[in-house]
Structure formats: structure tokens, C-alpha cells
Design an enzyme around this catalytic site. Sequence first.
Site, PDB file in Angstrom:
ATOM      1  N   SER A  87       0.786  -1.203   0.077  1.00  0.00           N
ATOM      2  CA  SER A  87      -0.003  -0.090   0.098  1.00  0.00           C
ATOM      3  C   SER A  87       0.880   1.206   0.066  1.00  0.00           C
ATOM      4  O   SER A  87       1.961   1.115   0.727  1.00  0.00           O
ATOM      5  CB  SER A  87      -0.898   0.043   1.282  1.00  0.00           C
ATOM      6  OG  SER A  87      -1.617   1.357   1.277  1.00  0.00           O
ATOM      7  N   TYR A 110      -2.961   0.147  10.798  1.00  0.00           N
ATOM      8  CA  TYR A 110      -3.048  -0.574   9.257  1.00  0.00           C
ATOM      9  C   TYR A 110      -1.819  -0.053   8.659  1.00  0.00           C
ATOM     10  O   TYR A 110      -1.425  -1.065   7.731  1.00  0.00           O
ATOM     11  CB  TYR A 110      -4.287   0.104   8.657  1.00  0.00           C
ATOM     12  CG  TYR A 110      -4.582  -0.381   7.162  1.00  0.00           C
ATOM     13  CD1 TYR A 110      -4.647  -1.372   6.874  1.00  0.00           C
ATOM     14  CD2 TYR A 110      -4.078   0.715   6.127  1.00  0.00           C
ATOM     15  CE1 TYR A 110      -4.636  -1.683   5.282  1.00  0.00           C
ATOM     16  CE2 TYR A 110      -4.134   0.568   4.934  1.00  0.00           C
ATOM     17  CZ  TYR A 110      -4.159  -0.912   4.549  1.00  0.00           C
ATOM     18  OH  TYR A 110      -4.257  -1.179   3.156  1.00  0.00           O
TER      19      TYR A 110
END
Length: 224
Positions: A136, A148
Site C-alpha cells: 500500500s 493499518y
Amino acid sequence: MAQKTLFITGASSGIGAATARLAVEKGWNVGLFARSEDKLQALVEELGDKALALPGDASQLEEQRRAVDKLAGHFGDVTAAFANAGRGTSAAGTLEGDPEDWQSMVTLNVMGVLWTAKAIAPYLQKNKGDLVLTGSAAGRRHIKGSVYSATKWFVHGYAGNLAEEFREWGARVTVVAPGMVDTPFFDEAKPDKLKPEDIAASVLFALEAERRASVREIFVMPTD
């Protein structure tokens, strides 16, 4: 020509499903691994006999191992894997974050990736295949209190370490790092952002690169 077979975690929707569709279009067999058996069966009906539904939980090593072995038994081998399963967390930050939710997310985002690598490694050692991980853009920058984001930092670091290990066998490892993608990951639609098909194209680019080229990282950001 040897058959190409791709194991995909998180395959029931979003990036995983889009990758399965594109892979089949390009002549790959696909193993679809996710918890939602109904969605997997619907995808198999769409894709035909080049797809196999493999219901299971990516946070469980033995479930991933059984699925990979079943896929190999069905198509003859597994020549690539896409460790794509992952999720976010409900409340952002350390102070407001839910420890149980953190535990569940870290188990899937971190251990789930480890389990895919562990399950596929014996196959790639023999067939010199490929492993792709979903990273990501959040795993390359600091975001206030984001657990996250930290899990995706792990994915990026581990992908590089895996690439150094697997290259001794002639196998390759790629991390694909998207910016914001319009997928069920988000509660609200993001129509002006990337589409799952954009990330699927990056995965297949890495998988189908000439063997002399090891595509280590691909960053895909929305143009707008």
C-alpha cells in the site's frame, strides 16, 4: 507450454476478483481463496473451468496449505501466488483504537502474508515461479497513529527480504502498492480513485515479465 496456475487470497471481491478475471483472460488457471464460499462459487461460474473455488481463512496456515495443495492437485502445479487478503481497522489511532480489532487485523495483514509465503515456497523452489504481495502507499509514509499503515510497512519490508531469499531458487517476489482504490475495503464508493482492474494489470505485468527481469515493486497512484 506449461500451464500457469495462480493462487489468490482475498479472491472473492475487489482486487482479488479483478486479478482472477484478468489472469483467466490471459490464459492462467486460478485458485480462488477467501472465506465467502458463495462469492467464490459465483466467480467460478463466471470464469469457467480455469477457476477453482478454495474456501478458507487466510489467517490460518493449515487452511492456506491445504488450499494450495488442492489447487496443485487439480491443475498439476501452482506456479504463482498473490497474497492479497487484508483489511483495515475501525477506529484510527493508538488512543482510540480497539486492541481486539488490532489483533485481528495484524493476524490477517501480517501473519496471513507469512502463511501464503510459507504455503507457496515449496512450489516456487521447484518451479521458479512468482509471489506477489499487496502492499500500500500507506506502507511507505507515516500516517498519524495508523496501525493499518504499520502492517503494510511490514509487507513492504518482508517482500524485499523474500525477494532476496527466493532469488536463490530463481523465483521472484513483487510488492504492488496501490493508492486509494474503489473497492469494498471502504464503506463509501470512491469513484474518482483507482479501480481494482488497475491493480490487477500491475499484478499480471509482474507475473508475465520476462524471466530475466524481477519486478520488485510497483506503485500505482490515482492520477487525480
